[in-house]
Design an enzyme around this catalytic site. Structure first.
Site, short mmCIF file in Angstrom:
data_model
loop_
_atom_site.label_atom_id
_atom_site.label_comp_id
_atom_site.label_asym_id
_atom_site.label_seq_id
_atom_site.Cartn_x
_atom_site.Cartn_y
_atom_site.Cartn_z
N GLU A 208 0.82 -1.22 0.00
CA GLU A 208 0.00 0.00 0.00
C GLU A 208 0.85 1.26 0.00
O GLU A 208 0.38 2.34 0.34
CB GLU A 208 -0.95 0.00 1.20
CG GLU A 208 -1.97 -1.14 1.11
CD GLU A 208 -3.13 -0.99 2.10
OE1 GLU A 208 -3.06 -0.13 2.99
OE2 GLU A 208 -4.10 -1.74 1.95
N LYS A 340 -15.84 -1.34 2.60
CA LYS A 340 -15.15 -1.68 1.36
C LYS A 340 -16.20 -2.29 0.44
O LYS A 340 -16.76 -3.35 0.74
CB LYS A 340 -14.06 -2.73 1.62
CG LYS A 340 -12.90 -2.26 2.51
CD LYS A 340 -12.11 -3.47 2.97
CE LYS A 340 -10.74 -3.12 3.54
NZ LYS A 340 -10.13 -4.30 4.22
P1 PGA Z 1 -6.78 -5.80 2.54
O1 PGA Z 1 -6.22 -4.78 3.61
O2 PGA Z 1 -7.28 -5.04 1.38
O3 PGA Z 1 -5.59 -6.66 2.26
O4 PGA Z 1 -7.89 -6.56 3.25
C1 PGA Z 1 -6.82 -3.55 3.91
C2 PGA Z 1 -7.30 -3.53 5.32
O5 PGA Z 1 -7.16 -4.51 6.07
O6 PGA Z 1 -7.90 -2.54 5.74
ZN ZN Z 2 -8.24 -3.63 7.85
#
Ligand code: PGA
Ligand code: ZN
Length: 431
Positions: A208, A340
């Site tokens: 990230e 998400k």
């Molecule tokens: P991931 O991580 O997209 O690998 O799930 C992001 C998060 O945990 O917030």
């Molecule tokens: Zn997370």
């Protein structure tokens, strides 16, 4: 016939930021507008997320999405042809109906979300308006406060640390542009400090865009970030606060939390005592996934013990699912939710979860995934839904900056204000 009627749906395999395939979808409307949307993908995925469909086999080490692409072309796409792209709820209902009719596991969340997203973005394009503006037609846009990854661990940095992210929140900034300037300074200072201390890997970036450092302990990441804020000339606790995404499901097994970096194996109670000590020592605003995704008792205890001091954010706990959020509200399991859209599979259904959480008094954060693309719609969703906070990684890597840059564009071109999700503290109060 409306000029926003969906006339054509196409899909193909594209690449995400980890070099893995993902679903891309283009929707054309009869008035000539169109949009392409690409779907992100997690690494520390919650086991209760709506599953993405992966092909298995040898192509792309099993991660191919040809079946999901075929599901769009053969089933999801045809179900939305002729619908009005502006009627997001209707489009998403048609997609959900396909999901229900087909055999379980044959239409992935990557197929449904690609179509859901492309339709809503095409509708905004038809209005020649930003998606954020379409979602929030009247009054100033509320730009999200960014939470920005500085140090990465867990599944995003080959296990360099047990906790997954240490982030900063530039909550004293007056504008989004100022917020981004501050966090970019902190990110640069953290790199400099780590390089000075001999961490050559500080020249590299994690999934990230944060620093994946093999520090001696988890708390060392907090110390480094605190030092980076202070050497940037910013006030730690008023200008900038700290957030953690522990992603604790990743280091949990059989009732025990194993912090390999610290050489400690803890139960929920002792893990919470460790967090409580961190909250005493650092100006921490929030801890995301402090406990594992099904440790409901641990979460309730965390909220009782720490909920008055910090936000406890459910990511893997809630996975943007209405039923898990409902349980969490009833049991006082958390005080905030990470949203998400690909955990849910439909844009409007994810938006409903966000609004339900807000109505229950939760703070809300819209988030990208660790596997992302150059798309920036997540910035429009966070803004259009007035989520208050946006989490998309660090200030490095173009799939991350695409999102920050989109909010900067909205700030420069639309009437807007920056969200300040917490009462602003004066320097005296924090001292
Ligand atoms: P991931 O991580 O997209 O690998 O799930 C992001 C998060 O945990 O917030
Ligand atoms: Zn997370």
């Amino acid at each position: 016939m409306s000029s926003t009627e969906i006339t054509r749906v196409r899909a193909w395999e594209a690449l995400d930021s980890r070099g893995r395939p993902t679903v891309a979808c283009r929707i054309d409307l009869d008035g000539g507008a169109h949009a392409v949307a690409r779907v992100p993908s997690g690494a520390s995925t919650g086991s209760h997320e709506v599953a993405e469909l992966r092909d298995g086999g040898t192509r792309y080490e099993g991660a191919g999405v040809r079946n999901a692409v075929a599901a769009v072309i053969d089933h999801v796409g045809p179900a939305v042809i002729g619908l009005d792209a502006e009627s997001t709820a209707q489009v998403d209902r048609a997609i959900a109906a396909v999901e229900q009719e087909r055999e379980p596991g044959t239409v992935g969340a990557n197929a449904t979300l690609a179509v859901s997203l492309a339709a809503v973005i095409a509708a905004a394009n038809a209005q020649d308006a930003p998606l954020a503006r379409m979602l929030h037609p009247v009054g100033p846009l509320q730009l999200p406060m960014p939470m920005v990854n500085i140090v990465s661990g867990g599944a995003h940095a080959a296990g360099a640390l047990d906790i997954q992210d240490v982030l900063v929140i530039p909550e004293g900034a007056s504008t989004f542009a100022e917020a981004i300037e501050w966090v970019a300074m902190v990110r640069a200072a953290a790199t400099r400090i780590a390089l000075d201390r001999g961490f050559a890997e500080a020249a590299l970036v994690a999934d990230e865009g944060g620093l994946g450092l093999r520090l001696g302990s988890n708390v060392a990441a907090l110390e480094l970030v605190a030092e980076a804020v202070e050497t940037s000339g910013l006030d730690l606790g008023t200008d900038v606060t700290i957030a953690i995404d522990a992603a604790a499901t990743e280091f949990y097994a059989d009732g025990a939390y194993t912090l390999a970096r610290d050489g400690r194996i803890l139960d929920a109670e002792r893990l919470l005592a460790m967090y409580s000590d961190w909250v005493d020592r650092f100006p921490i605003r929030s801890i995301e996934d402090p406990l594992a995704e099904d440790d409901w008792d641990g979460w309730a205890l965390a909220t009782r013990e720490l909920g008055g001091r910090i936000d406890l954010v459910g990511d893997d706990l809630f996975v943007t699912q209405a039923d898990r959020l409902k349980r969490g509200v009833a049991e006082h399991s958390a005080t905030a939710i990470l949203v998400k859209v690909n955990q849910n599979g439909l844009v409007s259904r994810a938006g409903d979860v966000l609004r339900t959480a807000r109505d229950a008094g939760f703070r809300t954060i819209v988030s990208a995934r660790s596997g992302e693309t150059e798309d920036s719609w997540v910035a429009d969703l966070a803004t259009g839904w007035a989520a208050g906070q946006l989490k998309v990684g660090s200030t490095h890597r173009s799939e991350r900056t695409a999102k920050w840059n989109r909010v900067l564009e909205l700030e420069a071109t639309e009437e807007s204000t920056l969200a300040h999700p917490w009462p602003r503290r004066s320097k005296e109060e924090s001292a």
